[in-house]
Each structure stands twice: as C-alpha cells, then as structure tokens.
Design a protein around this motif. Structure first.
Motif, PDB file in Angstrom:
ATOM      1  N   ASN A  90      55.695  54.138  23.045  1.00 60.34           N
ATOM      2  CA  ASN A  90      55.337  53.555  21.786  1.00 60.34           C
ATOM      3  C   ASN A  90      56.127  52.262  21.467  1.00 60.34           C
ATOM      4  O   ASN A  90      56.980  52.183  20.646  1.00 60.34           O
ATOM      5  N   PRO A  91      55.363  51.290  21.872  1.00 54.20           N
ATOM      6  CA  PRO A  91      55.896  49.710  21.767  1.00 54.20           C
ATOM      7  C   PRO A  91      56.245  49.474  20.495  1.00 54.20           C
ATOM      8  O   PRO A  91      56.905  48.781  20.131  1.00 54.20           O
ATOM      9  N   GLN A  92      55.341  50.054  19.303  1.00 54.52           N
ATOM     10  CA  GLN A  92      55.690  49.398  17.863  1.00 54.52           C
ATOM     11  C   GLN A  92      56.968  50.303  17.174  1.00 54.52           C
ATOM     12  O   GLN A  92      57.432  49.704  16.316  1.00 54.52           O
ATOM     13  N   THR A  93      56.974  51.430  17.290  1.00 50.25           N
ATOM     14  CA  THR A  93      58.155  52.369  16.833  1.00 50.25           C
ATOM     15  C   THR A  93      59.291  52.797  17.413  1.00 50.25           C
ATOM     16  O   THR A  93      60.382  52.874  16.541  1.00 50.25           O
ATOM     17  N   ILE A  94      59.233  52.863  18.757  1.00 53.39           N
ATOM     18  CA  ILE A  94      60.505  53.217  19.282  1.00 53.39           C
ATOM     19  C   ILE A  94      61.476  52.199  19.149  1.00 53.39           C
ATOM     20  O   ILE A  94      61.463  50.849  19.302  1.00 53.39           O
ATOM     21  N   LYS A  95      62.834  52.553  18.980  1.00 54.10           N
ATOM     22  CA  LYS A  95      63.903  51.429  18.535  1.00 54.10           C
ATOM     23  C   LYS A  95      64.274  50.904  19.902  1.00 54.10           C
ATOM     24  O   LYS A  95      64.125  51.326  21.003  1.00 54.10           O
ATOM     25  N   LYS A  96      64.380  49.339  19.953  1.00 59.15           N
ATOM     26  CA  LYS A  96      64.499  48.676  21.185  1.00 59.15           C
ATOM     27  C   LYS A  96      65.654  47.713  20.904  1.00 59.15           C
ATOM     28  O   LYS A  96      65.821  47.084  19.814  1.00 59.15           O
ATOM     29  N   LEU A  97      66.564  47.488  22.065  1.00 56.85           N
ATOM     30  CA  LEU A  97      67.376  46.474  22.078  1.00 56.85           C
ATOM     31  C   LEU A  97      67.051  45.681  23.385  1.00 56.85           C
ATOM     32  O   LEU A  97      66.845  46.221  24.501  1.00 56.85           O
ATOM     33  N   CYS A  98      66.797  44.214  23.101  1.00 52.84           N
ATOM     34  CA  CYS A  98      66.337  43.545  24.099  1.00 52.84           C
ATOM     35  C   CYS A  98      67.359  42.311  24.574  1.00 52.84           C
ATOM     36  O   CYS A  98      67.709  41.465  23.519  1.00 52.84           O
ATOM     37  N   PHE A  99      67.658  41.948  25.655  1.00 52.26           N
ATOM     38  CA  PHE A  99      68.731  41.157  25.936  1.00 52.26           C
ATOM     39  C   PHE A  99      68.077  39.876  26.883  1.00 52.26           C
ATOM     40  O   PHE A  99      67.497  40.258  27.863  1.00 52.26           O
ATOM     41  N   VAL A 100      68.627  38.588  26.722  1.00 54.17           N
ATOM     42  CA  VAL A 100      68.138  37.483  27.590  1.00 54.17           C
ATOM     43  C   VAL A 100      69.773  37.035  27.775  1.00 54.17           C
ATOM     44  O   VAL A 100      70.211  36.544  26.768  1.00 54.17           O
ATOM     45  N   VAL A 101      70.221  36.946  28.877  1.00 52.49           N
ATOM     46  CA  VAL A 101      71.407  36.704  29.181  1.00 52.49           C
ATOM     47  C   VAL A 101      71.251  35.323  30.128  1.00 52.49           C
ATOM     48  O   VAL A 101      70.490  35.681  31.197  1.00 52.49           O
ATOM     49  N   PHE A 102      71.640  34.178  29.774  1.00 51.47           N
ATOM     50  CA  PHE A 102      71.104  32.974  30.590  1.00 51.47           C
ATOM     51  C   PHE A 102      72.621  32.302  31.178  1.00 51.47           C
ATOM     52  O   PHE A 102      73.698  32.296  30.544  1.00 51.47           O
ATOM     53  N   THR A 103      72.281  31.307  32.259  1.00 51.44           N
ATOM     54  CA  THR A 103      73.380  30.588  32.468  1.00 51.44           C
ATOM     55  C   THR A 103      73.459  29.132  31.797  1.00 51.44           C
ATOM     56  O   THR A 103      74.461  28.718  31.593  1.00 51.44           O
ATOM     57  N   ARG A 104      72.416  28.686  31.279  1.00 54.22           N
ATOM     58  CA  ARG A 104      72.344  27.361  30.542  1.00 54.22           C
ATOM     59  C   ARG A 104      71.068  27.552  29.703  1.00 54.22           C
ATOM     60  O   ARG A 104      70.170  27.894  29.935  1.00 54.22           O
ATOM     61  N   PHE A 105      71.270  26.598  28.805  1.00 56.58           N
ATOM     62  CA  PHE A 105      70.274  26.857  27.423  1.00 56.58           C
ATOM     63  C   PHE A 105      68.935  26.140  28.036  1.00 56.58           C
ATOM     64  O   PHE A 105      69.054  25.009  28.599  1.00 56.58           O
ATOM     65  N   GLY A 106      67.732  26.848  27.775  1.00 55.23           N
ATOM     66  CA  GLY A 106      66.669  26.183  28.060  1.00 55.23           C
ATOM     67  C   GLY A 106      65.391  26.394  27.159  1.00 55.23           C
ATOM     68  O   GLY A 106      64.368  26.936  27.482  1.00 55.23           O
ATOM     69  N   LEU A 107      65.580  25.937  25.974  1.00 57.46           N
ATOM     70  CA  LEU A 107      64.370  26.419  25.124  1.00 57.46           C
ATOM     71  C   LEU A 107      64.477  24.818  24.329  1.00 57.46           C
ATOM     72  O   LEU A 107      65.444  24.287  23.613  1.00 57.46           O
ATOM     73  N   PRO A 108      63.168  24.236  24.319  1.00 56.61           N
ATOM     74  CA  PRO A 108      62.720  22.826  24.128  1.00 56.61           C
ATOM     75  C   PRO A 108      63.473  22.643  22.847  1.00 56.61           C
ATOM     76  O   PRO A 108      64.102  21.391  22.652  1.00 56.61           O
ATOM     77  N   LYS A 109      63.177  23.198  21.696  1.00 56.45           N
ATOM     78  CA  LYS A 109      63.760  22.783  20.196  1.00 56.45           C
ATOM     79  C   LYS A 109      65.142  23.360  19.787  1.00 56.45           C
ATOM     80  O   LYS A 109      65.232  23.675  18.629  1.00 56.45           O
ATOM     81  N   GLY A 110      65.726  24.017  20.660  1.00 56.76           N
ATOM     82  CA  GLY A 110      67.020  24.590  20.359  1.00 56.76           C
ATOM     83  C   GLY A 110      67.004  26.039  19.476  1.00 56.76           C
ATOM     84  O   GLY A 110      66.106  26.810  19.754  1.00 56.76           O
TER      85      GLY A 110
END
Length: 150
Positions: A90-110
C-alpha cells in the motif's frame, strides 16, 4: 511488502551493512529485529521493468527502501519511487523509510531542492526520505516496530 523467496534473506545481526560501489549504509540493530532484505535490482524487478532501487527491507510494520549512489540524487529518488509503486502493498499508507546514500553531491540547486523533494515524498508515500553522504549509519531503534515473538 510483496514476497520474493528467491530474492530475499533474513538477518537479525547487530549490524546490517549494505554496500554498492563506494556507497555504504549500516543499520544498527541492537534489538536484533528480524529484517527481511530484498536485493531488488535484477530479481523481483527485471531490467525491462524500469527504474528500481538497490534494496528493499521489511522490519515488521515498516518498509525501508535503499539506493546507494554516486552523485545523481534526483535519479535515486526516482528509482525509490518506482520501487515503492511496484513492491509496496500500500504505497500511500504503510510507513516507509527511504535512504539515498551518495559518494558526492549531485543535485543542481543544492539542499533546498532536497527539502522540497522530502516534503513531497512524505505526503505522497507516507515516507521519510533520508539523503546522506557515505558512509552513513542509521539506528533501527529509532523506528517503532512491533516486536514478533520467536
């Protein structure tokens, strides 16, 4: 979360370490919760089915999604989002933890963009999105877990 017997394993170790390339996420599991670990890429989700994250874990009543990345954080979030849609009961109701672990920062606007993404992710998927530089450690005792009797 759906079951994938050929793609999953169970661990109750004090530390559960997930590695991919140069990224590393360690879950401290001092209470030795029984964790179901699914290696998502290439098993429950095959190449032709699109984007997917590296791992999905189930810890009682919480789904955990993990993407270990070099620098493309926005792409990592897309991979997690796609995996939630395919694997979550159930994508909307079940509690979720999501992790993105990166080696170097790569998002254009910080970091400002990360806060916007986190907020939208929480509203849309009942998910806490955690974006951190490798190596990162997370203590599973921070989440509420229904203890199963052995």
């Amino acid at each position: 979360m759906k079951r994938f017997p050929d793609c999953e394993e169970y661990k109750d170790d004090n530390e559960i370490v997930l590695k991919e390339n140069k990224s590393k996420l360690t879950f401290e599991n001092s209470k030795q919760y029984q964790i179901r670990i699914i290696k998502v890429d290439g098993c429950p989700i095959l190449d032709k089915e699109g984007k997917r994250c590296d791992y999905a874990l189930v810890c009682s009543n919480v789904e955990i999604y993990v993407e270990l990345k070099g620098s493309k954080i926005a792409h990592a979030v897309e991979q997690i989002e796609s995996t939630i849609k395919l694997l979550s009961d159930n994508p909307q109701t079940i509690k979720k933890l999501c992790f993105v672990v990166f080696t170097r920062f790569g998002l254009p606007k910080g970091r400002t963009n990360i806060q916007i993404i986190k907020s939208k992710f929480n509203k849309k998927y009942n998910a806490t999105l955690i974006v951190e530089k490798t190596p990162f450690t997370y203590d599973l005792s921070n989440i509420t877990i229904k203890k199963k009797s052995r």
